[in-house]
Design an enzyme around this catalytic site. Structure first.
Site, PDB file in Angstrom:
ATOM      1  CG  ASP A   1      35.741  31.769  42.629  1.00 29.54           C
ATOM      2  OD1 ASP A   1      36.762  31.186  42.225  1.00 29.54           O
ATOM      3  OD2 ASP A   1      35.762  32.573  43.593  1.00 29.54           O
TER       4      ASP A   1
ATOM      5  CD  GLU B   1      41.835  33.322  44.039  1.00 27.69           C
ATOM      6  OE1 GLU B   1      42.926  33.745  44.414  1.00 27.69           O
ATOM      7  OE2 GLU B   1      41.006  34.055  43.454  1.00 27.69           O
TER       8      GLU B   1
HETATM    9  N1  BES Z   1      44.417  35.631  39.938  1.00 27.82           N
HETATM   10  C1  BES Z   1      44.383  36.505  41.066  1.00 27.82           C
HETATM   11  C2  BES Z   1      45.758  36.724  41.669  1.00 27.82           C
HETATM   12  C3  BES Z   1      46.571  37.673  40.846  1.00 27.82           C
HETATM   13  C4  BES Z   1      46.318  39.020  40.947  1.00 27.82           C
HETATM   14  C5  BES Z   1      47.511  37.232  39.957  1.00 27.82           C
HETATM   15  C6  BES Z   1      47.011  39.915  40.173  1.00 27.82           C
HETATM   16  C7  BES Z   1      48.193  38.124  39.171  1.00 27.82           C
HETATM   17  C8  BES Z   1      47.943  39.469  39.274  1.00 27.82           C
HETATM   18  C9  BES Z   1      43.444  35.929  42.107  1.00 27.82           C
HETATM   19  O1  BES Z   1      42.251  35.454  41.531  1.00 27.82           O
HETATM   20  C10 BES Z   1      43.027  37.023  43.053  1.00 27.82           C
HETATM   21  O2  BES Z   1      42.361  37.926  42.643  1.00 27.82           O
HETATM   22  N2  BES Z   1      43.403  36.896  44.314  1.00 27.82           N
HETATM   23  C11 BES Z   1      42.912  37.764  45.325  1.00 27.82           C
HETATM   24  C12 BES Z   1      42.930  36.982  46.597  1.00 27.82           C
HETATM   25  C13 BES Z   1      42.028  37.501  47.660  1.00 27.82           C
HETATM   26  C14 BES Z   1      40.589  37.607  47.252  1.00 27.82           C
HETATM   27  C15 BES Z   1      42.170  36.643  48.893  1.00 27.82           C
HETATM   28  C16 BES Z   1      43.776  39.011  45.425  1.00 27.82           C
HETATM   29  O3  BES Z   1      44.989  38.973  45.121  1.00 27.82           O
HETATM   30  O4  BES Z   1      43.221  40.049  45.766  1.00 27.82           O
HETATM   31 MN    MN Z   2      42.620  34.250  39.937  1.00 30.86          MN
HETATM   32 MN    MN Z   3      41.030  37.238  41.052  1.00 27.16          MN
END
Ligand code: BES
Ligand code: MN
Ligand code: MN
Length: 456
Positions: A89, A154
């Site tokens: 997603d 996710e």
């Molecule tokens: N891939 C990201 C996590 C991430 C963010 C890794 C920045 C490296 C740098 C993941 O898809 C994400 O966006 N996670 C969300 C989680 C939330 C929606 C629960 C986040 O970190 O905001």
């Molecule tokens: Mn991600």
């Molecule tokens: Mn993300």
């Protein structure tokens, strides 16, 4: 190994074309109108995975979007098993007018591929799919057993995944969980991430009078919910950048001096960071460096705020309500539910009697810190070095991947965060991209990881 890497080098064009097909599918999990397109993306993946050689592929339904699962257990009972996790997603595309090329028409410019999901996370999970395919094509088999779990929620908080994992522990049993959904410390410096922050969300509604009031007839005598909300928000942090919620820092684990020294050895320029986001000054807790503020300290942010009239011209009202979405990034050992409760109680305690407060928590995620001496980490070091000709560095990450902690707790398998993104990939923003050398190198890293892990 040589044959494996040549196969990958000789098929770059094909791999890029296939990734583009995957990227064209508009799998935005947060927006209900894309529900069917999210499902189509899951189906596309399932078909692709069975075509490249997985003996079992399956779609698992959830209360939300489907989970794609595939496995190949041909290495046998005595061999190691790697579970690879990713998400198909993507984030919404707004503001659409800021994109230089349409978000779902993947376009290569300057050896970078632009489209929503290129780095987060379709490009990264697809690198693994192609790394696996390279083994099938070169040797007719994989060096270890492989299970693939690719979820579709996710970006919406992985709200149904914990339950799925709890109910399918046997199916998902593995020795390590490999995740590529993070980014390198900087361009040209392969990185292994060993800690993620957790996350807590709260939506707060401030309800004032039973309807919008004329600001002349009532103004001065009735509390304005926007004012009340704004005042409450300014009471979340003090002048020194500390969060004021009672008990907020109770469970924060102190980080060792040794680790803090390691941060200082990483190249970091405050000026470059300021320049890249076009601000004159950074902010935060004054006792901590910028990297520390992002990696080892919790934070709180207002993600959005709503209320009153913001259309053309004037409308002289005291609005009947105002609301805000608040998120907090958490560090070990803060607990998302506990923090949500502490924030809710605090908000209610500081609200004046003139308004009613409704606080709605949403599903959060635990912070994670992974061991850095596990066999999986050793294999990842070798894999990144072989693929990019450079020794990786170890870093933390300020972002969150909610399921990571669930994997360690429920499956007892240490996670390995072998990210392939870069800080300027514009994830969650317009003009998201992945550098093609990171994508193609990532395919090699994935393929080498499986070989190296099988030897340990
Ligand atoms: N891939 C990201 C996590 C991430 C963010 C890794 C920045 C490296 C740098 C993941 O898809 C994400 O966006 N996670 C969300 C989680 C939330 C929606 C629960 C986040 O970190 O905001
Ligand atoms: Mn991600
Ligand atoms: Mn993300």
């Amino acid at each position: 190994m040589k044959e494996l890497l040549s196969f990958i080098e000789n098929n770059q064009e094909k791999h890029l074309e296939q990734l583009k097909e995957f990227l064209k599918l508009k799998s935005i999990s947060a927006e209900p109108e894309y529900k069917e397109e999210v499902r189509r993306t899951a189906m596309w993946l399932k078909i692709h995975l069975s075509k490249i050689g997985f003996e079992k592929t399956q779609i698992f339904e959830t209360k939300g979007h489907p989970i794609v699962y595939a496995e190949w257990l041909g290495a046998g009972n005595n061999a190691k098993t790697v579970l690879i996790y990713g998400h198909y997603d993507v984030q919404p595309v707004d503001p659409i007018e800021e994109w230089n090329t349409p978000p779902f028409e993947p376009t290569v410019i300057d050896n970078k591929l632009y489209a929503r999901g290129t780095a987060d996370d379709k490009g990264q999970i697809f690198a693994h799919i192609k790394g696996i395919e390279a083994h099938f094509q070169t040797y007719g088999k994989l060096p270890v057993n492989v299970k693939l779990l690719i979820e579709g929620e996710e970006e919406a908080g992985s709200g149904n995944l914990d339950e799925f994992i709890a109910n399918n522990k046997d199916i998902l049993k593995c020795d390590t969980v490999l995740i590529s959904d993070t980014e390198w410390y900087t361009f040209g410096l392969p990185s292994i991430c060993y800690a993620l922050r957790g996350i807590s969300f709260v939506e707060i509604k401030v309800i004032g009078p039973n309807r919008d009031l004329h600001s002349g007839s009532y103004g001065g005598a009735v509390d304005n919910p926007i004012f009340v909300l704004a005042k409450m928000l300014t009471k979340l942090k003090d002048e020194r950048g500390k969060i004021i919620i009672p008990g907020f820092y109770d469970d924060v684990v102190k980080v060792s001096e040794e680790e803090r020294k390691h941060f200082k050895n990483l190249p970091f320029s405050e000026d470059e960071l300021k320049k890249s986001i076009e601000v004159e000054e950074l902010s935060g807790e004054i006792d901590f460096s910028v990297l520390e503020r992002i990696w080892i300290r919790p934070s709180i942010d207002v993600n959005g705020i709503k209320g009153g009239y913001i259309g053309e011209g004037m409308k002289t009202i005291i609005p009947s309500e105002a609301s805000a979405k608040i998120s907090m990034r958490l560090v070990p050992n803060q607990n998302p539910q506990d923090i949500t409760e502490k924030l809710s109680k605090y908000l209610i305690s500081i609200a004046p009697k003139s308004v009613k407060i409704i606080v709605n928590p949403a599903h959060g995620g635990n912070p994670v810190i992974t061991p850095i001496d596990s066999p999986g980490i050793k294999a990842a070091v070798k894999a990144l070095e072989a693929a990019f000709n450079k020794k990786p560095v170890f870093m933390r990450e300020g972002g969150s991947i909610p399921v990571t902690d669930t994997f360690s707790k429920m499956l007892g398998a240490p996670p390995v965060l072998m990210g392939l993104g870069l800080p300027d990939d514009n994830i969650h923003a317009p003009n998201e991209k992945i550098n093609l050398e990171n994508f193609f190198g990532g395919i090699k890293a994935s393929a080498v990881f499986l070989s190296e892990y099988s030897k340990l």
